[in-house]
Design a protein around this motif. Structure first.
Motif, mmCIF file in Angstrom:
data_model
loop_
_atom_site.group_PDB
_atom_site.id
_atom_site.type_symbol
_atom_site.label_atom_id
_atom_site.label_comp_id
_atom_site.label_asym_id
_atom_site.label_seq_id
_atom_site.Cartn_x
_atom_site.Cartn_y
_atom_site.Cartn_z
ATOM 1 N N GLY A 177 6.945 -17.242 -2.022
ATOM 2 C CA GLY A 177 6.327 -15.724 -1.948
ATOM 3 C C GLY A 177 5.414 -15.835 -3.113
ATOM 4 O O GLY A 177 4.274 -15.075 -3.012
ATOM 5 N N MET A 178 5.371 -16.285 -4.242
ATOM 6 C CA MET A 178 4.387 -16.172 -5.331
ATOM 7 C C MET A 178 3.189 -16.865 -4.812
ATOM 8 O O MET A 178 2.068 -16.306 -5.464
ATOM 9 C CB MET A 178 5.150 -16.494 -6.508
ATOM 10 C CG MET A 178 6.037 -15.437 -7.271
ATOM 11 S SD MET A 178 5.596 -13.672 -7.283
ATOM 12 C CE MET A 178 4.338 -13.804 -8.538
ATOM 13 N N ARG A 179 3.168 -17.854 -4.096
ATOM 14 C CA ARG A 179 2.073 -18.524 -3.763
ATOM 15 C C ARG A 179 1.341 -17.702 -2.708
ATOM 16 O O ARG A 179 -0.027 -17.706 -2.542
ATOM 17 C CB ARG A 179 2.445 -19.806 -3.019
ATOM 18 C CG ARG A 179 3.083 -21.018 -4.239
ATOM 19 C CD ARG A 179 3.270 -22.363 -3.813
ATOM 20 N NE ARG A 179 2.099 -22.914 -3.427
ATOM 21 C CZ ARG A 179 2.120 -24.321 -2.998
ATOM 22 N NH1 ARG A 179 3.068 -24.715 -2.668
ATOM 23 N NH2 ARG A 179 1.056 -24.723 -2.847
ATOM 24 N N ASP A 180 2.094 -16.982 -1.996
ATOM 25 C CA ASP A 180 1.495 -15.919 -0.891
ATOM 26 C C ASP A 180 0.754 -15.253 -1.615
ATOM 27 O O ASP A 180 -0.219 -14.681 -1.271
ATOM 28 C CB ASP A 180 2.597 -15.190 0.103
ATOM 29 C CG ASP A 180 3.064 -16.409 1.039
ATOM 30 O OD1 ASP A 180 2.548 -17.110 1.625
ATOM 31 O OD2 ASP A 180 4.438 -15.814 1.694
ATOM 32 N N GLN A 181 1.508 -14.399 -2.806
ATOM 33 C CA GLN A 181 0.845 -13.389 -3.587
ATOM 34 C C GLN A 181 -0.304 -13.801 -4.300
ATOM 35 O O GLN A 181 -1.295 -13.065 -4.374
ATOM 36 C CB GLN A 181 1.839 -13.114 -4.454
ATOM 37 C CG GLN A 181 1.389 -11.417 -5.216
ATOM 38 C CD GLN A 181 2.530 -10.741 -5.466
ATOM 39 O OE1 GLN A 181 3.246 -10.498 -4.644
ATOM 40 N NE2 GLN A 181 2.124 -9.770 -6.285
ATOM 41 N N GLY A 204 4.236 -11.378 -1.977
ATOM 42 C CA GLY A 204 3.120 -11.881 -1.003
ATOM 43 C C GLY A 204 1.990 -10.733 -0.530
ATOM 44 O O GLY A 204 1.220 -10.902 0.012
ATOM 45 N N GLY A 205 2.632 -9.365 -1.092
ATOM 46 C CA GLY A 205 1.741 -8.265 -0.847
ATOM 47 C C GLY A 205 1.046 -7.476 -2.201
ATOM 48 O O GLY A 205 1.756 -7.548 -3.103
ATOM 49 N N VAL A 206 -0.378 -7.257 -2.004
ATOM 50 C CA VAL A 206 -0.847 -6.681 -3.180
ATOM 51 C C VAL A 206 -1.544 -5.471 -2.549
ATOM 52 O O VAL A 206 -2.034 -5.218 -1.608
ATOM 53 C CB VAL A 206 -2.009 -7.431 -3.798
ATOM 54 C CG1 VAL A 206 -1.456 -8.819 -4.442
ATOM 55 C CG2 VAL A 206 -3.100 -7.854 -2.726
ATOM 56 N N THR A 214 0.795 -1.371 0.012
ATOM 57 C CA THR A 214 0.263 0.077 0.006
ATOM 58 C C THR A 214 0.659 1.207 -0.094
ATOM 59 O O THR A 214 0.621 2.260 -0.680
ATOM 60 C CB THR A 214 -1.133 0.131 1.044
ATOM 61 O OG1 THR A 214 -1.989 0.841 1.023
ATOM 62 C CG2 THR A 214 -0.456 0.143 2.426
ATOM 63 N N ALA A 215 1.896 1.113 0.617
ATOM 64 C CA ALA A 215 2.839 2.415 0.669
ATOM 65 C C ALA A 215 3.333 2.685 -0.381
ATOM 66 O O ALA A 215 3.572 3.959 -0.929
ATOM 67 C CB ALA A 215 3.787 2.496 1.681
ATOM 68 N N PHE A 216 3.889 1.625 -1.448
ATOM 69 C CA PHE A 216 4.250 2.019 -2.518
ATOM 70 C C PHE A 216 3.443 1.879 -3.868
ATOM 71 O O PHE A 216 3.772 2.096 -4.970
ATOM 72 C CB PHE A 216 5.615 1.099 -2.809
ATOM 73 C CG PHE A 216 6.772 1.218 -2.283
ATOM 74 C CD1 PHE A 216 7.661 2.096 -2.654
ATOM 75 C CD2 PHE A 216 6.635 0.828 -0.659
ATOM 76 C CE1 PHE A 216 8.858 2.432 -1.881
ATOM 77 C CE2 PHE A 216 7.934 1.320 -0.032
ATOM 78 C CZ PHE A 216 8.949 2.048 -0.697
ATOM 79 N N GLY A 217 2.082 1.314 -3.511
ATOM 80 C CA GLY A 217 1.030 1.415 -4.713
ATOM 81 C C GLY A 217 1.431 0.357 -5.434
ATOM 82 O O GLY A 217 1.063 0.362 -6.763
ATOM 83 N N SER A 230 5.922 -8.062 -5.235
ATOM 84 C CA SER A 230 6.676 -8.940 -6.065
ATOM 85 C C SER A 230 7.202 -8.001 -7.278
ATOM 86 O O SER A 230 8.431 -8.193 -7.763
ATOM 87 C CB SER A 230 5.983 -9.975 -6.846
ATOM 88 O OG SER A 230 4.746 -9.419 -7.625
ATOM 89 N N ASP A 231 6.565 -6.979 -7.561
ATOM 90 C CA ASP A 231 6.974 -6.089 -8.467
ATOM 91 C C ASP A 231 7.876 -5.054 -7.789
ATOM 92 O O ASP A 231 8.568 -4.095 -8.739
ATOM 93 C CB ASP A 231 5.902 -5.405 -9.167
ATOM 94 C CG ASP A 231 4.642 -5.891 -9.987
ATOM 95 O OD1 ASP A 231 5.414 -7.125 -10.396
ATOM 96 O OD2 ASP A 231 3.606 -5.634 -9.770
ATOM 97 N N LEU A 232 7.986 -4.798 -6.650
ATOM 98 C CA LEU A 232 8.830 -3.980 -5.824
ATOM 99 C C LEU A 232 10.435 -4.580 -5.594
ATOM 100 O O LEU A 232 11.424 -3.573 -4.972
ATOM 101 C CB LEU A 232 8.275 -3.425 -4.547
ATOM 102 C CG LEU A 232 6.947 -2.849 -4.952
ATOM 103 C CD1 LEU A 232 6.267 -2.360 -3.655
ATOM 104 C CD2 LEU A 232 7.243 -1.400 -5.442
#
Length: 192
Positions: free
Chosen positions: A173-177, A151-153, A120-123, A127-129
């Motif tokens: 992490g991609m399974r988390d995501q 793992g964060g959206v 949320t902080a980076f919008g 995985s893209d960050l």
């Protein structure tokens, strides 16, 4: 002894300052309008947002946050990953909903919250960050409370990033995501 030597210096600063403040507060004793006028030292900036100076903030309601967390955990459980933690945070990183799956280790709680906050902080999805967190010297990965692992959206509305959904605990992490994305899908129709 040193205290006595400093006292005159301190008084030399404080006494004139007090006189200036008293004069400004009480006004001048002269009747001349030109000398009686008080010039402000600083003025407050004009309000930017609204006439009342208030800022409005979009955030998920408790029902939407709960729905997103439940959908994310349900996806993980369906994939055999019931040992994860799901966290939904607002733009400031405050937890709005959290579900800890059966047998989820303690570290998954903080990992899920940090992934959600980072998104949320980076919008953007964490995985893209992750590439931003690499490099020589200091990087964004050094920012407190952030975690640049998949793992964060980011949850977005017309006004931008308003929340984050983070999942921690899967072996990849991609399974988390994927689980976090399922949480976002569950509420996407309600976002403006």
């Amino acid at each position: 002894m040193r205290t006595f030597h400093r006292l005159p210096r301190i008084l030399a600063i404080i006494v004139p300052l007090a006189a200036i403040v008293a004069t400004a507060a009480c006004g001048s004793s002269t009747t001349d309008d030109a000398t009686a006028a008080i010039t402000p030292v600083a003025t407050a900036p004009a309000p930017v947002d609204g006439a009342d100076g208030l800022v409005s903030q979009n955030r998920l309601g408790v029902g939407a946050a709960q729905t997103a967390a439940q959908a994310a955990l349900a996806k993980c459980q369906a994939d055999g990953l019931g040992f994860v933690t799901v966290s939904v945070v607002d733009r400031n990183g405050n937890v709005q909903a959290m579900l800890r799956g059966d047998n989820a280790a303690q570290h998954t709680v903080e990992a899920a919250r940090q992934k959600a906050y980072t998104a949320t902080a980076f919008g953007a999805n964490t995985s893209d960050l992750s590439d931003r967190a690499k490099g020589d010297g200091a990087t964004v990965a050094d920012l407190p409370g952030t975690l640049f692992l998949a793992g964060g959206v980011s949850v977005k509305s017309a006004s931008g990033s308003i929340a984050g959904i983070g999942v921690g605990g899967a072996p990849d992490g991609m399974r988390d995501q994927a689980c976090a994305a399922a949480g976002l899908d569950a509420i996407a129709g309600n976002l403006g």
